[in-house]
Design a protein around this motif. Structure first.
Motif, short mmCIF file in Angstrom:
data_model
loop_
_atom_site.label_atom_id
_atom_site.label_comp_id
_atom_site.label_asym_id
_atom_site.label_seq_id
_atom_site.Cartn_x
_atom_site.Cartn_y
_atom_site.Cartn_z
N PHE A 1 -11.13 12.48 4.66
CA PHE A 1 -10.84 11.41 3.70
C PHE A 1 -12.14 10.82 3.17
N ARG B 1 -17.40 0.36 3.34
CA ARG B 1 -16.83 1.52 2.64
C ARG B 1 -17.90 2.54 2.30
N ARG C 1 -6.07 5.26 3.56
CA ARG C 1 -6.57 4.65 2.32
C ARG C 1 -6.46 3.12 2.38
N TRP C 2 -5.35 2.68 2.95
CA TRP C 2 -5.16 1.22 3.07
C TRP C 2 -6.25 0.62 3.96
N ARG D 1 -13.79 10.62 -0.72
CA ARG D 1 -14.26 9.39 -1.38
C ARG D 1 -15.73 9.52 -1.78
N LEU E 1 0.48 4.20 -2.80
CA LEU E 1 -0.21 5.46 -2.48
C LEU E 1 0.70 6.60 -2.04
N ARG F 1 -2.27 9.65 4.73
CA ARG F 1 -3.32 9.41 3.74
C ARG F 1 -3.22 7.99 3.20
N GLN G 1 0.82 -1.21 0.00
CA GLN G 1 0.00 0.00 0.00
C GLN G 1 0.85 1.26 0.00
N TYR H 1 -9.16 1.85 4.55
CA TYR H 1 -10.43 1.99 3.83
C TYR H 1 -10.59 0.87 2.80
N ASP H 2 -9.52 0.56 2.07
CA ASP H 2 -9.60 -0.46 1.03
C ASP H 2 -9.81 -1.85 1.60
#
Length: 1000
Positions: free
Chosen positions: A590, A528, A517-518, A594, A498, A513, A494, A520-521
């Motif tokens: 964040f 999500r 993001r990691w 999205r 990113l 971030r 990740q 979140y994924d």
């Protein structure tokens, strides 16, 4: 060795005593700037600011170099060194008299420090950039002088009189010096002159600053009047206490015995006032940072904790605030719930309990309210409103000497020199506190986690996450599903994917971030989607709110919320009505990004608006009934989201939605001074005004008349409370004034025109009931009763208000029951039915009303307590009432409050104060009503009968007061009287502690 003199002027002498020519004024200013920090580098840019001030010439840096060269020639080759883009004065610190002076003070050797003082720093030198340093030195000198004079007053008061007289003339706003002078005069057998000194001090403070003397000085006046034995030598150190809190002999500034103040218990870290969380949990790896923050708070009015998002600035600030020894109240202001710099003052005002005042910007009201307080203010998350935070922080730093500000931000506030000290918050040590934090968080989600077995992997994870606490916690939360090896592999993937964002972005910010993001994924698609949608909330929310905003299956919201909490993507906490959730600001930002990427923002904000309107509708029902207290508490919790929904409706031009949101809570304008609703109402008027048609010959379109009627009706209630008719007239001039019963009633309200009330209140009530707005009609029915009371139609009043009392006993709300009982009580009082009045007032006080409600409870309670002979307690209750009126901006209540004050003051011999406030009452029109005039006739007779009082002079002074200044005057007198152990001033003829005015 060269010796550098800054005290009494700038100069240098050799070891043999020969003077050294250091050149013209600018050379002297450069020498002073370097000598204030001997042995330390000072950047060129900073030196330019110190020598020339904020507007240096374009050639300043080049000219500075020539001055440095000249000084080097005069002082010797190695005296001034260039170090990169900075200069350094290479002399021993002890060669500078200022350094010696400050060292001696730090060592508590006051006598030696004063012997070092040769006069004002930099005397004769104009150096505006050094003014802050000069002021700081003078302050330390004055503090030392007060310590020295306190010892002299204790041992030989007469010997200190000359010096104290000179110093109070030179520094007339320094209350500590006046306190020492008063004490010395009293001990010298001159009590009348001690009282004259108090009056002189008060005159200076009132005329220069518009404030009354502080509690210590007022207390000292009371002790002089009472010939209290504590004023005798060794009787408690009164002068030292009022002079700044200096202690026994040998102790220096800030290290004091409290003297008389032993009766005043300062709150400790666990019981002092404020809203700081009581349980903060462990803070790992921040001891050095805590020491740095504490040291910065000791020397600067504003301390800003700077660092990237997720570094732990907020957590460090809370811990530092909890252990700060010199804070009085500690208030935490979370700025994440606001979006504009212009809202910073309102956010601070809402937390510390300040409301806007007529004709004064809210920021100025905050400064005025904090000027006499001892407060540590924590401004959390300033980065998105840094301009507004900086303006307010600068104003508080300049105007509030006892206030310290701790800010957290991703960038400095950028205040003027001497005001702001920066503390950079760095990452946690990966092998130390970082690893410990990871292990602690991993055990929370996976109790069987073995930190010892994976120590090397944990350290590597923390290293790759740059030691950022939030990133570490997010990674640790994944140990419930992933082993450390898998975690390392995925984390490595990740980060490579990113971290390559904008190259201009801060590296740690990009890493954070990537970490978010990691996490979140790794969520399932439903989680999500919910995480994105939750970004529309501006404050805490419950399960029902999350379900209303979620676009997926409602039944899965509970499961998904739990999953988000477990993964540290969402915070769960206890709220007043059960479990609440909230997004940390970094997460919210964040998630909002999205949401926009997914094209879901409009739909999510529409669902949020519908939920918010439904919640406000439920609260409207509570506010109108017996559960009003709950309604106010729920509105407090909803407020950030209500504001966000209103702002979005305005931005979208949706007047109907914006008005509907305001309508649900509009009655709070008058019941609890939610002045922000007043701002919303005026925004609605502007929003609802049609765009002008520029076609030649076409008339300008008219605004929606129904909207104008609604807005003027409730804006009038706001300006009625603040007694600001001019603001109402400006509103009418901009938007017109329809011929409508509600608008006529509005005008009568603003001007307190009671005959007009009797004409228009009934039609206004009928119109509201016709529209199905019975909850609003109830408020105006109260106006009918008030108008009947103030016009002397007592029988009609009792019939109307008696019916309302029975209604509100049955169905609420408590606020209206309380107010109608008070109206009946005053009706009985004005007709001499004292027992009935007492019963009604007691019942009114017993009604539980919500916090911040406008109610005369304290005034009538003070009256009852005074009748029982508990004078100091009665004064304290009335003092608290006046404080509340000032904080709320409720000028409408000044008149009746003044009636109680006049009678109490006259009964205890404060006849000059009673006479002054009688003069104020004459300007209000209240005394034009014979029944109300009878309430103060006894006090007026006492004033007239005392030959020592010039009633006309005092009344003339009172006639010059407006509502706010009258309340401020009473607050000062009541603050003194509430501290007195018994009757204060000249003895009263009333042996039972009762007024002889007809109230008793």
């Amino acid at each position: 060795m060269l010796r550098i003199r800054l005290l009494g002027g700038v100069g240098v002498v050799t070891s043999g005593g020969e003077p050294v020519d250091v050149g013209p004024a600018k050379c002297q200013a450069l020498l002073a700037a370097l000598a204030l920090a001997p042995g330390r580098v000072v950047p060129v840019g900073r030196l330019v600011e110190l020598v020339w001030g904020p507007h240096p010439p374009r050639t300043a840096e080049r000219t500075l170099q020539s001055y440095a060269t000249r000084l080097r020639r005069a002082l010797g080759p190695g005296s001034i060194r260039r170090v990169g883009a900075a200069y350094l004065l290479d002399v021993a610190p002890e060669a500078v008299d200022v350094v010696r002076f400050q060292r001696l003070l730090d060592e508590r050797d006051v006598a030696a420090a004063l012997a070092e003082w040769a006069g004002p720093p930099l005397a004769g030198l104009a150096a505006p950039g050094l003014a802050g340093a000069v002021d700081g030195l003078v302050e330390r000198w004055l503090a030392a002088v007060e310590v020295d004079l306190a010892h002299r007053v204790e041992s030989d008061a007469r010997s200190a009189l000359g010096r104290l007289t000179e110093l109070t003339a030179a520094h007339p706003l320094r209350e500590g010096l006046w306190a020492l002078l008063m004490t010395a005069l009293y001990r010298a057998g001159r009590p009348s002159e001690a009282l004259a000194a108090f009056r002189a001090a008060r005159t200076h403070l009132v005329e220069t600053l518009g404030v009354e003397p502080g509690p210590a000085l007022r207390e000292l006046e009371a002790l002089v009047l009472a010939h209290d034995e504590r004023l005798l030598p060794h009787g408690g150190g009164i002068g030292r206490r009022a002079g700044g809190g200096f202690g026994q002999a040998g102790k220096g500034p800030g290290e004091a015995g409290e003297g008389l103040g032993e009766a005043v218990v300062r709150p400790g870290p666990d019981d002092r006032p404020g809203n700081l969380p009581r349980r903060l949990g462990r803070l790992l790896g921040r001891e050095h940072d805590l020491e740095a923050v504490g040291g910065a708070l000791a020397v600067a009015p504003v301390v800003t904790l700077v660092g990237p998002g997720g570094i732990g600035k907020t957590r460090l600030a809370l811990a530092a605030a909890a252990r700060h020894p010199d804070a009085g109240a500690v208030w935490l202001v979370k700025l994440t719930e606001i979006a504009a710099s212009s809202d910073v003052a309102r956010a601070v005002a809402g937390v510390v309990g300040v409301t806007e005042s007529s004709g004064r910007p809210l920021g100025e009201s905050v400064v005025a309210a904090l000027r006499q307080r001892r407060v540590l203010l924590v401004l959390d998350n300033c980065e998105h409103v840094v301009d507004g935070a900086a303006v307010l922080a600068q104003a508080i730093a300049e105007g509030c000497p006892e206030v310290r500000i701790m800010a957290t931000s991703r960038e400095p506030l950028g205040l003027g020199h001497g005001f702001e000290r920066l503390v950079a918050v760095g990452p946690l040590e990966p092998a130390g506190a970082g690893a410990e934090l990871f292990a602690e968080r991993a055990r929370a989600v996976f109790p069987a986690f073995d930190a010892r077995a994976g120590r090397a992997e944990i350290t590597e994870i923390c290293r790759r996450l740059d030691g950022l606490p939030l990133a570490i916690e997010l990674a640790a939360a994944r140990t419930a599903a992933l082993g450390l090896t898998d975690l390392l592999e995925r984390l490595d993937d990740q980060l490579r994917l990113l971290v390559g964002g904008a190259r201009t972005a801060d590296e740690r910010h990009r890493t954070l971030r990537a970490t978010v993001r990691w996490s979140y994924d790794l969520l399932v698609p439903g989680a999500r989607r919910l995480f994105r949608q939750l970004s529309v909330f501006a404050g805490p929310f419950d399960l029902g709110a999350a379900t209303a905003v979620a676009a997926g299956e409602a039944g899965e919201a509970e499961y998904l919320l739990g999953d988000l909490v477990a993964r540290s993507m969402l915070v769960a906490e206890a709220g007043p009505f059960g479990r609440r959730f909230r997004l940390l600001e970094t997460m919210r930002q964040f998630a909002a990004e999205r949401l926009a990427e997914a094209g879901e923002t409009r739909q999510a904000t529409e669902r949020h608006a519908r939920w918010c309107l439904a919640a406000a509708t439920r609260i409207q029902v509570l506010l109108a009934g017996p559960a009003e207290v709950e309604g106010v508490a729920r509105l407090d919790e909803l407020w950030p989201d209500l504001r966000a929904a209103f702002d979005r409706a305005c931005a979208a031009g949706d007047v109907a939605l914006a008005r509907a949101l305001v309508r649900r809570v509009v009655v709070e304008v008058v019941r609890r001074s939610r002045h922000e609703i007043g701002d919303w109402i005026e925004r609605l008027l502007t929003l609802g005004r049609p765009e002008p048609d520029l076609t030649p010959g076409r008339p300008e379109p008219e605004p929606d008349p129904d909207l104008v009627v609604f807005a003027l009706t409730w804006a009038a209630q706001r300006y009625k409370m603040s007694q600001d008719s001019a603001a109402y007239e400006r509103l009418v001039a901009r938007h017109g004034e329809p011929d409508h019963p509600l608008v006529h009633h509005a005008r009568a309200s603003v001007y307190e025109d009671y005959p007009a009330h009797l004409t228009w209140a009934a039609p206004a009530v009928a119109e509201l009931r016709r529209r199905g707005e019975g909850d609003l009609a109830e408020q105006f029915e109260l106006d009918v009763g008030a108008a009947l009371l103030f016009t002397g139609r007592f029988a009609e009043h009792d019939a109307v208000v008696g019916t309302l009392v029975e209604r509100y006993r049955r169905q609420g709300p408590p606020t209206l029951l309380n107010l109608t009982l008070v109206l009946l009580g005053y009706s009985a009082l004005l007709r001499g039915r004292h027992d009935r009045a007492d019963r009604l007032f007691d019942e009114a006080v017993g009604v539980e009303v919500p916090a911040r409600t406008h109610s005369p409870n304290r005034a009538v309670q003070a009256r009852a307590v005074f009748r029982r002979g508990e004078r100091a307690r009665a004064f304290a209750i009335l003092h608290a009432h006046v404080e509340q009126l000032l904080d709320d901006g409720n000028m409408q209540a000044a008149c009746v409050t003044t009636v109680e004050f006049v009678n109490m003051a006259a009964a205890v011999g404060r006849l000059e104060d009673a006479a002054r406030m009688l003069g104020f009452l004459e300007t209000t029109g209240l005394l034009e009503h014979p029944a109300w005039r009878t309430l103060v006739e006894g006090a007026a007779a006492r004033v007239a009968a005392d030959p020592r009082v010039d009633p006309e002079r005092e009344r003339a002074g009172g006639r010059r007061l407006d509502d706010r200044r009258a309340l401020e005057y009473m607050r000062g007198v009541l603050g003194l009287l509430s501290q007195a152990p018994g009757p204060t001033g000249r003895p009263s003829d009333d042996k039972q502690g009762r007024c002889s005015t007809g109230i008793a």
